[in-house]
Design an enzyme around this catalytic site. Structure first.
Site, PDB file in Angstrom:
ATOM      1  CG  HIS A 135     -52.971  18.661  16.933  1.00 41.29           C
ATOM      2  ND1 HIS A 135     -52.339  18.471  15.727  1.00 41.29           N
ATOM      3  CD2 HIS A 135     -52.478  19.814  17.436  1.00 41.29           C
ATOM      4  CE1 HIS A 135     -51.497  19.462  15.499  1.00 41.29           C
ATOM      5  NE2 HIS A 135     -51.565  20.295  16.519  1.00 41.29           N
ATOM      6  CD  GLU A 159     -50.930  23.893  15.835  1.00 41.45           C
ATOM      7  OE1 GLU A 159     -50.623  22.811  16.362  1.00 41.45           O
ATOM      8  OE2 GLU A 159     -50.526  24.992  16.261  1.00 41.45           O
ATOM      9  CG  ASN A 164     -52.778  28.142  17.832  1.00 41.17           C
ATOM     10  OD1 ASN A 164     -53.803  27.808  17.239  1.00 41.17           O
ATOM     11  ND2 ASN A 164     -51.642  27.456  17.755  1.00 41.17           N
ATOM     12  CD  GLU A 181     -49.785  23.944  22.671  1.00 38.85           C
ATOM     13  OE1 GLU A 181     -48.916  23.597  23.490  1.00 38.85           O
ATOM     14  OE2 GLU A 181     -49.999  23.339  21.600  1.00 38.85           O
ATOM     15  CG  ASP A 209     -52.579  16.400  13.051  1.00 36.21           C
ATOM     16  OD1 ASP A 209     -53.277  16.468  14.077  1.00 36.21           O
ATOM     17  OD2 ASP A 209     -51.340  16.576  13.072  1.00 36.21           O
TER      18      ASP A 209
END
Ligand code: XIL
Length: 362
Positions: free
Chosen positions: A236, A279, A200, A156, A281
């Site tokens: 996400h 990641e 990432n 990030e 979701d």
């Protein structure tokens, strides 16, 4: 602590092996379906969930071929005070992965947030920051040399709205150590030349200003000979479609279209980079309609992301950030994961399984 954790792990594994013998699984096994489609099926795992919940261990081992420590290998866990390393929790997740013959994906070596307070106090001190960054990356990557398939080396770093003047977030590393990203990758590569080294980030899965900036950054790194081998698309997402209402990053962002995500994966793959969905979701926050409708919309997002990953052979990992609603880092009542809080597979699980079943290797 180490003894306690290894005891808990052994106990959990004995329990889960016994349970596995007693009950033949009646649901699809994603890790097997993924293997046939040329894909790792991954999940993040949290150390504390193993301690009181043997079903957590069982389903993790049964369904997933790759595991990432949710917090166990972050700087706060591995170097809680300056120069004092503690690998208890990170080793625990590695042992889980080895026990279940899963690939271990390290996360992460350098981040601008969630750092221990001693490290935050070094902000602005260039010489000290270079010293601690190289020591940390070298020590952690060396410890897992030959055991980690991949590492998220830098997490990030890029601004949500990059401009022509500034691409990187201002944080403890930047601008004090203006080349900190290159430095972290070079150091990790020296420590573990076999590990695949990843950048990432979130909100960069489709085509937008941030994903353009990340693409240009990675292209430049490759041109300059920096050892970067892959890119993580966190993914996400949330069901809502009004981004302006999503002030809280924990609510996530609407998913990009399949076309945008496939196009972004393709351009990254064309640079020679491996792409991982790292990641995933899909939160109910911002969603409308009945529970059934939301479950269906959520399944469509899980399906679109899988379809985008399957569209390119360089996309090798389809990974969720936790697989069961009750332990999600997002609010569990947003129901973001593949399994409901009682370990019942949700429609998104069925969609993923069906799509993998119909897939042959790209
Ligand atoms: C999150 C964990 O899930 C939480 O338990 C923790 O409190 C904060 O970090 N992007 C990342 C992950 O790269 O490391 C974050 O994990 C979620 C967002």
């Amino acid at each position: 602590m180490a003894t306690h954790l290894s005891f808990v792990l052994q106990l959990a594994i004995i329990t889960s092996c016994a349970a596995a013998r007693e009950s033949q699984p009646t649901i699809a096994i994603l890790r097997d379906l993924g293997k046939a489609a040329g894909l790792f099926i991954g999940s993040a795992a949290g150390v504390s969930h193993f301690q009181n919940d043997s079903q957590y261990n069982l389903t993790l081992g049964q369904q997933f071929s790759l595991v990432t420590p949710e917090n166990a290998c972050k700087w706060t866990a591995t170097e809680p005070s300056n120069g004092k390393f503690d690998f208890t929790e990170c080793d625990f997740i590695l042992n889980v992965a080895m026990t279940f013959k899963q690939v271990f994906r390290g996360h992460n070596l350098c981040w601008g947030v969630h750092n221990p307070s001693w490290l935050q106090k070094l902000a602005g001190n260039k010489t000290a920051l270079i010293d601690v960054l190289t020591r940390h990356v070298h020590t952690v990557a060396s410890r897992y040399k030959g055991k980690a398939y991949a590492w998220d080396v830098v997490n990030e770093a890029v601004l949500d709205n990059p401009t022509s003047n500034q691409t990187l977030k201002t944080n403890i590393w930047y601008p004090a150590v203006s080349n900190y990203i290159d430095l972290a990758f070079k150091t990790a590569h020296e420590a573990d030349p076999q590990a695949k080294l990843f950048y990432n980030d979130y909100n960069s899965e489709g085509l937008n200003g941030k994903s353009n900036a990340i693409y240009e950054m990675l292209k430049s790194m490759i041109q300059r000979g920096i050892p970067v081998h892959g890119v993580g698309l966190q993914s996400h997402f949330t069901l809502g479609d009004d981004f302006t209402k999503m002030k809280n990053p924990k609510l996530g962002r609407p998913a990009p279209s399949y076309n945008d995500m496939a196009a972004n994966i393709k351009r990254l793959a064309d640079l020679g980079l491996e792409v991982h969905i790292t990641e995933l979701d899909v939160s109910f926050a911002g969603g409308t309609g009945t529970e059934q409708q939301k479950l269906q919309q959520q399944a469509e997002v899980y399906g679109n992301v899988l379809k985008a990953c399957l569209s390119n052979k360089m996309c090798k990992n389809y990974e969720v950030w936790g697989y069961i609603d009750k332990y999600s880092w997002r609010k569990s009542n947003y129901e973001p994961d593949l399994f409901d809080s009682n370990y019942k597979p949700k429609p998104c699980f069925d969609t993923v399984a069906a799509m993998l079943q119909n897939k042959t290797v790209v």
